[in-house]
Structure formats: structure tokens, C-alpha cells
Scaffold this motif. Structure first.
Motif, short mmCIF file in Angstrom:
data_model
loop_
_atom_site.label_atom_id
_atom_site.label_comp_id
_atom_site.label_asym_id
_atom_site.label_seq_id
_atom_site.Cartn_x
_atom_site.Cartn_y
_atom_site.Cartn_z
N LEU A 1 0.83 -1.20 0.00
CA LEU A 1 0.00 0.00 0.00
C LEU A 1 0.86 1.25 0.00
CD1 LEU A 1 -2.79 1.30 0.15
CD2 LEU A 1 -2.69 1.05 2.64
N SER A 2 1.93 1.24 0.76
CA SER A 2 2.84 2.38 0.82
C SER A 2 3.47 2.63 -0.54
CB SER A 2 3.93 2.14 1.86
OG SER A 2 4.89 3.17 1.84
N ARG A 3 3.92 1.58 -1.20
CA ARG A 3 4.56 1.74 -2.51
C ARG A 3 3.59 2.31 -3.53
NH1 ARG A 3 8.76 0.71 -5.55
NH2 ARG A 3 8.54 -0.07 -7.68
N VAL A 4 2.37 1.80 -3.53
CA VAL A 4 1.38 2.29 -4.50
C VAL A 4 1.03 3.74 -4.23
CG1 VAL A 4 -0.99 2.02 -5.30
CG2 VAL A 4 0.43 0.00 -4.93
N SER A 5 0.81 4.09 -2.96
CA SER A 5 0.38 5.45 -2.63
C SER A 5 1.49 6.47 -2.81
CB SER A 5 -0.14 5.51 -1.19
OG SER A 5 0.87 5.16 -0.27
N GLN A 6 2.74 6.05 -2.74
CA GLN A 6 3.86 6.97 -2.88
C GLN A 6 4.29 7.16 -4.33
OE1 GLN A 6 5.20 8.81 -0.37
NE2 GLN A 6 3.61 7.91 0.93
N SER A 7 3.87 6.30 -5.22
CA SER A 7 4.26 6.39 -6.63
C SER A 7 3.06 6.79 -7.47
CB SER A 7 4.80 5.03 -7.11
OG SER A 7 5.03 5.05 -8.50
N THR A 8 3.06 8.04 -7.93
CA THR A 8 1.93 8.52 -8.74
C THR A 8 1.77 7.71 -10.02
OG1 THR A 8 2.22 10.74 -7.83
CG2 THR A 8 0.92 10.53 -9.86
N PRO A 9 2.83 7.43 -10.79
CA PRO A 9 2.66 6.61 -12.00
C PRO A 9 2.08 5.23 -11.70
CG PRO A 9 4.79 7.71 -12.02
CD PRO A 9 4.23 7.90 -10.65
N LEU A 10 2.56 4.61 -10.63
CA LEU A 10 2.05 3.28 -10.28
C LEU A 10 0.58 3.35 -9.88
CD1 LEU A 10 2.64 0.29 -9.82
CD2 LEU A 10 3.41 0.86 -7.50
N LEU A 11 0.21 4.38 -9.13
CA LEU A 11 -1.18 4.54 -8.72
C LEU A 11 -2.09 4.77 -9.92
CD1 LEU A 11 -3.24 4.85 -6.40
CD2 LEU A 11 -2.70 7.30 -6.39
N VAL A 12 -1.69 5.65 -10.83
CA VAL A 12 -2.48 5.92 -12.03
C VAL A 12 -2.63 4.65 -12.86
CG1 VAL A 12 -2.55 7.19 -14.20
CG2 VAL A 12 -1.89 8.36 -12.10
N ALA A 13 -1.54 3.91 -13.00
CA ALA A 13 -1.59 2.66 -13.77
C ALA A 13 -2.57 1.67 -13.14
CB ALA A 13 -0.20 2.05 -13.87
N LEU A 14 -2.57 1.59 -11.80
CA LEU A 14 -3.47 0.67 -11.11
C LEU A 14 -4.93 1.08 -11.31
CD1 LEU A 14 -3.86 -1.73 -9.21
CD2 LEU A 14 -3.60 -0.15 -7.28
N VAL A 15 -5.20 2.39 -11.16
CA VAL A 15 -6.56 2.89 -11.35
C VAL A 15 -7.05 2.61 -12.76
CG1 VAL A 15 -7.95 5.00 -11.51
CG2 VAL A 15 -6.42 4.67 -9.56
N LEU A 16 -6.21 2.91 -13.75
CA LEU A 16 -6.61 2.68 -15.15
C LEU A 16 -6.77 1.18 -15.44
CD1 LEU A 16 -4.40 5.29 -17.05
CD2 LEU A 16 -6.81 5.46 -16.40
N SER A 17 -5.95 0.35 -14.83
CA SER A 17 -6.05 -1.09 -15.05
C SER A 17 -7.37 -1.63 -14.50
CB SER A 17 -4.87 -1.81 -14.39
OG SER A 17 -3.66 -1.42 -14.97
N ILE A 18 -7.74 -1.19 -13.29
CA ILE A 18 -9.01 -1.64 -12.70
C ILE A 18 -10.18 -1.14 -13.55
CG2 ILE A 18 -10.53 -1.43 -10.70
CD1 ILE A 18 -8.04 -1.23 -8.95
N GLY A 19 -10.11 0.13 -13.96
CA GLY A 19 -11.17 0.67 -14.79
C GLY A 19 -11.27 -0.03 -16.13
#
Length: 363
Positions: free
Chosen positions: A278-296
Motif C-alpha cells: 500500500l505504501s509503494r502504491v500510494s507513494q508512486s503517482t505513476p504506479l497509482l495511475v496505472a493501477l486505477v486505469l487497469s481496474i477501470g
């Protein structure tokens, strides 16, 4: 963030209150909170005036918004709370699912749609109340009467607007048996309540100003956004389409506040493996955006396959169940009446001055 509407003050476990106008920064707050209805205008216009099939891209935000609630299960400090209140956190979702499928089996989907509509309005309005509370407490205003008056104004206005075109929602058709003008009388009654609520709010803000705590621009902007968020119901003929348009800024707000909270809380990767993820995802904007777009994108893909395969009902049934479970769990995680929630969330939402906030890290 719905449960933050309650009138219990936010205890910050000794954290000093930093009286600043913005929760994070002008750019962050405007994009994710106050101007979120403008941020989502491009896909709205595309769906309304170019091709209604583009509306499927609403899933890019909706399902990630639902799934982001599950991030709180990754917090180590909540694991004991989950075990001691297992019936609420694990039994509750099971009971909701059981009641949901029982109503479907009994052939009563209309009840589900009515509950979904009303709970959705309540849920969105309460989130607005919760974010506004952060602004208010950040400005040093802790008078519970200010909170109560403001929250009632937001809730009543939201319901009044949401029921403006309720004639177009077939789930409420049985009410026509009561009177052919039932919706007119309902709008009039809710309108009278809203008028009284707004007058009370005006006097409350006047009293606040006279006490030397005038409302500041950021809080005022979000208050206006909260009062007007349901405006699509005024100018769109379809209640269902108005709901979809209204929900887009709600999704943006929720994703923004959850990201802000997790990024501030887990600025250092420590604890269990799940918390470090959770820390890694929340601290990395590119990773977070990629995760959101992947789920969507996965949600859009599932919708496309099931709809074109003649299984649209399966997708809709699953989607509604996820929404209902989100409403329930969100109310538990953001229940600021619970001291454990206030201790965990409060210091990272109000008076925070850490080095790893999203706007600073992205700069």
C-alpha cells in the motif's frame, strides 16, 4: 467518507491544528475537490453530445473508487479492530449479499433500486459533509452547531435536487397510485425544507463571521460545490443518466481523499507486506495511475464481454452489489464517531505538515 458527517468532534490525539485554508494545496484541492465537477466535463460532454456509448468509460473511475475502500484492510493498526469487530467488517457484507440475492430471487428488484438510489444520494452528500468538516476544522472552527446546520443544508439540498426528475425513474412508479402529482408535492415539500435549511445556514455563517471566524475561500468553494453537486438532475430528463453524471466528481473526490490519506500515513514503507505494498502504491503517482486505469479498463472489458454476450444482467447484478457493499464498508472505515478512526485519520487530514504530501511529491 460518509460517516464524517456526524456531529462528534474530530479528536486529533494531541496533534496541533494548522490553520490553513487548503487541505493539501490550491492545485490539489481545486482539482480533486472544489472543481471536480469541471474536471470531469470532457467525458460528460462526449457521452451526451457525441456518442452515448462513450459513457462506458465512466467505469474508469467508478470501479477504482469502489475498490479503493479496500485499501483500509491493508492497515496494520486496524487488524486487531477487524478481529474484535469481525461481525461488522466481515459478517455485515455477507448479510448484505444474502439479502440482496434473496430479494432478486423473490422477484423484488424494484426494492433494490429504490434502496440503491436513496442510499447513493445519502452516501454522496455525507462525503461532501465529511470533506467540508476537514476544511472547517482546519480553520479552527469546532462549534458543533456549525457542523450540524451545514450538514443538514447539504443533505436536504442533495435530496431535493436528486428527486427533481424522479418521474423518470421507473422504480418509483408505484407511487403514482397515491397521486398523479406525487412528485410535484414531494418536490414542493423538500423545497420548503431546503429553503429553511439554507436560511439557517446563512444565519450560522453570519454568527461565525461575527465571532471572528469568517469562512475562507477554499471552504466556501467546496460548500458551494457540495450544495450544487446534484445539479444534473435539474437539466437532464433521465434520472439514471443524471446519477451517472453526478457521480463522476464524487469518484474524483473520493479517490483524491483516499490517496491523500494513504500517502501521508504511509510515507515510509514499513510494517507487514500488505502495508508495504500500500505504501509503494500510494507513494508512486505513476504506479497509482496505472493501477486505477487497469481496474477501470478491466471493468470496461468485463462489461463489454458480458453485455455483447447476452449476459448484461450478470454484470449489472454484480455492479450493484459492489456499490452496496462499498456504501456499507465506507460507513465503517470513515466512522469518526469511533475514537480509533479519529486517532488514525485525524492527524493526517487536519493540521498535517509532512514532507510527503501528494502535491509536494509531484512537484
Amino acid at each position: 467518507m460518509d460517516a464524517a458527517v456526524r456531529t462528534v468532534p474530530l479528536a486529533l490525539a494531541g496533534a496541533p491544528v494548522k490553520r490553513e485554508s487548503w487541505i493539501e494545496s490550491a492545485s490539489f484541492d481545486l482539482a480533486f475537490f472544489s472543481l471536480s465537477p469541471l474536471v470531469v466535463l470532457p467525458p460528460v460532454f462526449l457521452a451526451l453530445y457525441v456518442d452515448t456509448r462513450i459513457g462506458i468509460f465512466f467505469y474508469l473511475l467508478s470501479f477504482p473508487h469502489y475498490m479503493s475502500t479496500l485499501s483500509f484492510f491493508f492497515w496494520d493498526e486496524y487488524q486487531a479492530r477487524f478481529r474484535t469487530r469481525w461481525l461488522a467488517f466481515y459478517g455485515g457484507p455477507v448479510l448484505i449479499a444474502a439479502a440482496y440475492f434473496l430479494l432478486i430471487y423473490a422477484g423484488l428488484p424494484r426494492i433494490i433500486r429504490v434502496v440503491l438510489f436513496a442510499w447513493n444520494v445519502f452516501h454522496v452528500a455525507r462525503q461532501n459533509c465529511g470533506i467540508l468538516s476537514v476544511y472547517r476544522h482546519g480553520a479552527g472552527v469546532t462549534d458543533p452547531s456549525q457542523k450540524g446546520v451545514t450538514n443538514f443544508a447539504i443533505l436536504s439540498t442533495s435530496f431535493w435536487l436528486a428527486f427533481w426528475n424522479i418521474d423518470s425513474h421507473d422504480a418509483f412508479d408505484p407511487l403514482r397510485a397515491l397521486s398523479s402529482d406525487w412528485s410535484l408535492w414531494l418536490r414542493a415539500g423538500l423545497g420548503a425544507v431546503v429553503l429553511a435549511a439554507l436560511v439557517r445556514l446563512g444565519f450560522a455563517l453570519l454568527r461565525r463571521a461575527r465571532s471572528g471566524q469568517s469562512i475562507q475561500v477554499p471552504e466556501a468553494l467546496f460548500l458551494l460545490t457540495s450544495l450544487a453537486l446534484f445539479h444534473p438532475f435539474l437539466w437532464m430528463r433521465s434520472s439514471n443518466r443524471a446519477t451517472a453524471v453526478m457521480l463522476l466528481p464524487h469518484y474524483v473526490q473520493y479517490l483524491g481523499i483516499v490517496w491523500l490519506l494513504n500517502r501521508r500515513r504511509f510515507r515510509e514503507a514499513d510494517g507487514s507486506a500488505r502495508q508495504r505494498v500500500l505504501s509503494r502504491v500510494s507513494q508512486s503517482t505513476p504506479l497509482l495511475v496505472a493501477l486505477v486505469l487497469s481496474i477501470g479498463a478491466a471493468t470496461i472489458g468485463a462489461s463489454f464481454v458480458l453485455r455483447h454476450g447476452g449476459h448484461e444482467t450478470i454484470f449489472e447484478t454484480f455492479y450493484i452489489l459492489v456499490a452496496l457493499e462499498h456504501f456499507y464498508l465506507d460507513g465503517l472505515f470513515w466512522a469518526f464517531r469511533d475514537p480509533a478512526v479519529r486517532r488514525s485519520f485525524g492527524p493526517y487530514l487536519i493540521g498535517y505538515d509532512g514532507p510527503q504530501s501528494p502535491s509536494r511529491a509531484a512537484a
